[in-house]
Design a protein around this motif. Structure first.
Motif, PDB file in Angstrom:
ATOM      1  N   GLN A 199      11.291   5.495  -4.794  1.00 26.62           N
ATOM      2  CA  GLN A 199      12.303   6.323  -4.127  1.00 26.62           C
ATOM      3  C   GLN A 199      12.802   5.681  -2.833  1.00 26.62           C
ATOM      4  OE1 GLN A 199       9.918   9.838  -3.625  1.00 26.62           O
ATOM      5  NE2 GLN A 199      10.648  10.796  -5.504  1.00 26.62           N
ATOM      6  N   ASN A 200      11.902   5.017  -2.129  1.00 26.58           N
ATOM      7  CA  ASN A 200      12.223   4.520  -0.780  1.00 26.58           C
ATOM      8  C   ASN A 200      12.869   3.135  -0.728  1.00 26.58           C
ATOM      9  OD1 ASN A 200      11.094   6.834   0.305  1.00 26.58           O
ATOM     10  ND2 ASN A 200       9.098   5.900   0.709  1.00 26.58           N
ATOM     11  N   ILE A 201      12.614   2.303  -1.720  1.00 28.19           N
ATOM     12  CA  ILE A 201      12.939   0.875  -1.561  1.00 28.19           C
ATOM     13  C   ILE A 201      14.430   0.594  -1.369  1.00 28.19           C
ATOM     14  CG2 ILE A 201      12.993   0.257  -4.045  1.00 28.19           C
ATOM     15  CD1 ILE A 201      11.295  -2.320  -2.973  1.00 28.19           C
ATOM     16  N   CYS A 238       0.840  -1.205   0.000  1.00 34.05           N
ATOM     17  CA  CYS A 238       0.000   0.000   0.000  1.00 34.05           C
ATOM     18  C   CYS A 238       0.872   1.250   0.000  1.00 34.05           C
ATOM     19  CB  CYS A 238      -0.962  -0.037   1.190  1.00 34.05           C
ATOM     20  SG  CYS A 238      -2.255   1.227   1.104  1.00 34.05           S
ATOM     21  N   ASP A 239       0.943   1.948   1.144  1.00 26.67           N
ATOM     22  CA  ASP A 239       1.702   3.202   1.153  1.00 26.67           C
ATOM     23  C   ASP A 239       2.866   3.186   2.142  1.00 26.67           C
ATOM     24  OD1 ASP A 239      -0.067   3.140   3.300  1.00 26.67           O
ATOM     25  OD2 ASP A 239      -0.241   5.322   3.397  1.00 26.67           O
ATOM     26  N   ASP A 240       3.243   2.017   2.647  1.00 28.70           N
ATOM     27  CA  ASP A 240       4.436   1.894   3.491  1.00 28.70           C
ATOM     28  C   ASP A 240       5.469   1.029   2.788  1.00 28.70           C
ATOM     29  OD1 ASP A 240       3.454   3.421   5.585  1.00 28.70           O
ATOM     30  OD2 ASP A 240       2.542   1.710   6.591  1.00 28.70           O
ATOM     31  N   THR A 241       6.693   1.550   2.671  1.00 25.91           N
ATOM     32  CA  THR A 241       7.790   0.740   2.135  1.00 25.91           C
ATOM     33  C   THR A 241       8.529   0.174   3.341  1.00 25.91           C
ATOM     34  OG1 THR A 241       8.032   2.451   0.440  1.00 25.91           O
ATOM     35  CG2 THR A 241       9.698   0.717   0.494  1.00 25.91           C
ATOM     36  N   SER A 242       8.627  -1.142   3.411  1.00 25.00           N
ATOM     37  CA  SER A 242       9.241  -1.747   4.591  1.00 25.00           C
ATOM     38  C   SER A 242      10.173  -2.881   4.215  1.00 25.00           C
ATOM     39  CB  SER A 242       8.143  -2.261   5.536  1.00 25.00           C
ATOM     40  OG  SER A 242       8.711  -2.799   6.710  1.00 25.00           O
ATOM     41  N   ALA A 243      11.265  -2.995   4.979  1.00 27.27           N
ATOM     42  CA  ALA A 243      12.215  -4.103   4.805  1.00 27.27           C
ATOM     43  C   ALA A 243      12.630  -4.593   6.177  1.00 27.27           C
ATOM     44  CB  ALA A 243      13.436  -3.647   4.009  1.00 27.27           C
ATOM     45  N   SER A 244      12.809  -5.893   6.288  1.00 23.32           N
ATOM     46  CA  SER A 244      13.135  -6.489   7.583  1.00 23.32           C
ATOM     47  C   SER A 244      14.087  -7.667   7.391  1.00 23.32           C
ATOM     48  CB  SER A 244      11.844  -6.979   8.256  1.00 23.32           C
ATOM     49  OG  SER A 244      12.125  -7.685   9.448  1.00 23.32           O
ATOM     50  N   ILE A 245      14.958  -7.861   8.356  1.00 22.16           N
ATOM     51  CA  ILE A 245      15.809  -9.058   8.386  1.00 22.16           C
ATOM     52  C   ILE A 245      15.427  -9.878   9.610  1.00 22.16           C
ATOM     53  CG2 ILE A 245      18.157  -9.990   8.572  1.00 22.16           C
ATOM     54  CD1 ILE A 245      17.931  -8.573   5.942  1.00 22.16           C
ATOM     55  N   ALA A 286       9.203   3.007   5.986  1.00 17.21           N
ATOM     56  CA  ALA A 286       9.129   4.393   5.499  1.00 17.21           C
ATOM     57  C   ALA A 286       7.678   4.677   5.143  1.00 17.21           C
ATOM     58  CB  ALA A 286      10.031   4.576   4.283  1.00 17.21           C
ATOM     59  N   SER A 287       7.053   5.572   5.914  1.00 20.25           N
ATOM     60  CA  SER A 287       5.658   5.934   5.650  1.00 20.25           C
ATOM     61  C   SER A 287       5.598   7.111   4.686  1.00 20.25           C
ATOM     62  CB  SER A 287       4.941   6.301   6.949  1.00 20.25           C
ATOM     63  OG  SER A 287       4.916   5.172   7.796  1.00 20.25           O
ATOM     64  N   GLN A 288       4.502   7.196   3.939  1.00 20.27           N
ATOM     65  CA  GLN A 288       4.334   8.250   2.943  1.00 20.27           C
ATOM     66  C   GLN A 288       3.338   9.288   3.462  1.00 20.27           C
ATOM     67  OE1 GLN A 288       3.131   6.237  -0.668  1.00 20.27           O
ATOM     68  NE2 GLN A 288       4.894   4.869  -0.647  1.00 20.27           N
ATOM     69  N   LYS A 289       3.827  10.482   3.777  1.00 22.21           N
ATOM     70  CA  LYS A 289       2.983  11.545   4.339  1.00 22.21           C
ATOM     71  C   LYS A 289       2.123  12.237   3.266  1.00 22.21           C
ATOM     72  CE  LYS A 289       4.382  11.355   8.653  1.00 22.21           C
ATOM     73  NZ  LYS A 289       3.450  10.916   9.695  1.00 22.21           N
ATOM     74  N   ILE A 290       2.539  12.144   2.000  1.00 25.13           N
ATOM     75  CA  ILE A 290       1.885  12.859   0.900  1.00 25.13           C
ATOM     76  C   ILE A 290       0.369  12.627   0.838  1.00 25.13           C
ATOM     77  CG2 ILE A 290       2.434  11.006  -0.789  1.00 25.13           C
ATOM     78  CD1 ILE A 290       2.641  14.584  -1.884  1.00 25.13           C
ATOM     79  N   HIS A 291      -0.069  11.394   1.226  1.00 23.76           N
ATOM     80  CA  HIS A 291      -1.485  11.032   1.088  1.00 23.76           C
ATOM     81  C   HIS A 291      -2.410  11.803   2.033  1.00 23.76           C
ATOM     82  CE1 HIS A 291      -0.033   7.884  -1.520  1.00 23.76           C
ATOM     83  NE2 HIS A 291       0.810   7.533  -0.572  1.00 23.76           N
ATOM     84  N   GLU A 292      -1.835  12.348   3.114  1.00 24.75           N
ATOM     85  CA  GLU A 292      -2.635  13.119   4.069  1.00 24.75           C
ATOM     86  C   GLU A 292      -3.291  14.321   3.388  1.00 24.75           C
ATOM     87  OE1 GLU A 292      -0.163  14.121   7.402  1.00 24.75           O
ATOM     88  OE2 GLU A 292       0.309  12.022   7.829  1.00 24.75           O
ATOM     89  N   LEU A 293      -2.602  14.880   2.380  1.00 23.02           N
ATOM     90  CA  LEU A 293      -3.131  16.044   1.655  1.00 23.02           C
ATOM     91  C   LEU A 293      -4.393  15.705   0.868  1.00 23.02           C
ATOM     92  CD1 LEU A 293       0.265  17.298   0.134  1.00 23.02           C
ATOM     93  CD2 LEU A 293      -0.895  18.244   2.138  1.00 23.02           C
ATOM     94  N   TYR A 294      -4.536  14.425   0.504  1.00 24.77           N
ATOM     95  CA  TYR A 294      -5.651  14.004  -0.355  1.00 24.77           C
ATOM     96  C   TYR A 294      -6.743  13.257   0.405  1.00 24.77           C
ATOM     97  CZ  TYR A 294      -2.259  15.179  -3.942  1.00 24.77           C
ATOM     98  OH  TYR A 294      -1.349  15.853  -4.729  1.00 24.77           O
TER      99      TYR A 294
END
Length: 340
Positions: A56-58, A15-22, A34-42
């Motif tokens: 950009q985040n991955i 969805c709108d969170d890019t996440s990586a884990s070991i 990494a959460s995406q703040k941009i969607h709050e505007l919409y």
């Protein structure tokens, strides 16, 4: 390096969170989100913007996860990634990157169902965290999903109830929007509800047969109720925000618990586990704990960081699939809709 150590890199981008884990043998070494703040505007997730942000985040997110885990990328045993369900553009970013990295490192690739991962997050090896015994009932509640699942084994699951329209997270967020609260509104309803009277404004619960859910009617009821009250008193929301939030939350929790009670009675299963972003809600957690005394349930609630979308739960499924050598190949494709 101990040959028994299995290091799984998990990648989550549904969805709108890019996440990586070991994970190492089921223990979390890192879980970067990494959460995406941009969607709050919409006032909601914009799919096109979400997929661009993932691109950009991955790389930095995966790089940080590897560094925080204190390992080299050559140590990774396999890569697990979210195949679906989710937003197609977002899923494609994670899928493509996982395939490329697995190919470059010449290690196995493991595809993961996002909803199974929410359930199997309960098996992450955390100190002091008890794991549910099979069979158990799982209720997955999030912005996009509301399901009751019989979990007979790690990969033997049966959906016995699901929403026929909106998901529970959507009901929270859309009710919040009606009240003029910013996106995401679910946590704000929870916050205001803690100071309000849950029985101040009764909302009718929808009548849905069996174990299925419906939340669209409640959302409409909230809209009409608020419109009517504001017409009579323009300051109604400001003056009654806590009570309205508490009443909405109380109704939603009752809908969920009623269905869980029914599912437990019909199946005879008293072990209940919840997952998904909405399971972070304090009212739901409290109601579930009360179920232990009222109905003889044994309840399992994941740690807060494993409730929302995160890569640790993806890596956990990767660990379980790695143990049974259930790998996928480069022909695997992302799927916006999946059924396990």
């Amino acid at each position: 390096m101990n040959s028994k150590n299995v290091y799984i890199l998990g990648i989550e981008s549904s969805c709108d969170d890019t996440s990586a884990s070991i994970l190492c043998n089921g223990k979390v070494l890192s879980n970067i989100i990494a959460s995406q703040k941009i969607h709050e505007l919409y006032g909601g997730v914009v799919p096109e913007l979400a997929s661009r942000a993932h691109q950009q985040n991955i790389v930095p997110v995966i790089d940080q996860a590897i560094k925080q885990a204190g390992i080299d990328k050559s140590t990774i045993s396999a890569i697990a990634f979210t195949k679906g369900p989710g937003l197609m553009g977002s899923l494609l970013v994670g899928t493509s990157f996982a395939k490329s990295l697995a190919l470059a490192l010449d290690i196995p690739l493991i595809d993961v169902d996002h909803m199974q991962a929410h359930i199997l997050a309960h098996f992450i090896d955390e100190e002091g965290q008890e794991k549910p015994n099979f069979p158990f009932l799982a209720m997955t509640i999030s912005g996009g999903h509301t399901q009751i699942v019989i979990v007979k084994d790690y990969f033997d699951m049966e959906i016995i109830g699901e929403t026929i329209d909106d998901a529970v997270g959507e009901a929270f967020d859309k009710s919040a929007k009606i009240l003029g609260l910013p996106y995401p509104g679910g946590p704000l309803i929870d916050k205001h509800a803690q100071s309000g009277n849950p029985k101040a404004f009764p909302f009718t619960k929808p009548r849905v047969d069996g174990l299925n859910f419906s939340f669209s009617g409640l959302k409409t009821a909230v809209l009409y109720f608020v419109q009517k009250q504001v017409k009579e008193n323009p300051d109604f929301i400001t003056e009654n925000l806590d009570d309205v939030c508490a009443s909405i939350q109380y109704t939603i929790i009752n809908i969920l618990i009623d269905k869980l009670k029914k599912a437990s009675k019909e199946t005879g299963i008293k072990t209940i586990a919840i997952g998904g972003g909405v399971s972070a809600n304090s009212g739901i957690r409290k109601a579930l704990k009360e179920g232990e005394y009222k109905y003889g349930w044994k309840t399992f609630i994941p740690k807060f960081e494993y409730t929302t979308d995160n890569a640790a739960m993806i890596a956990m499924v990767g660990q379980l699939k790695y143990e049974i050598k259930e790998f996928t190949d480069m022909s695997v494709i992302a799927q916006a809709r999946t059924k396990f």
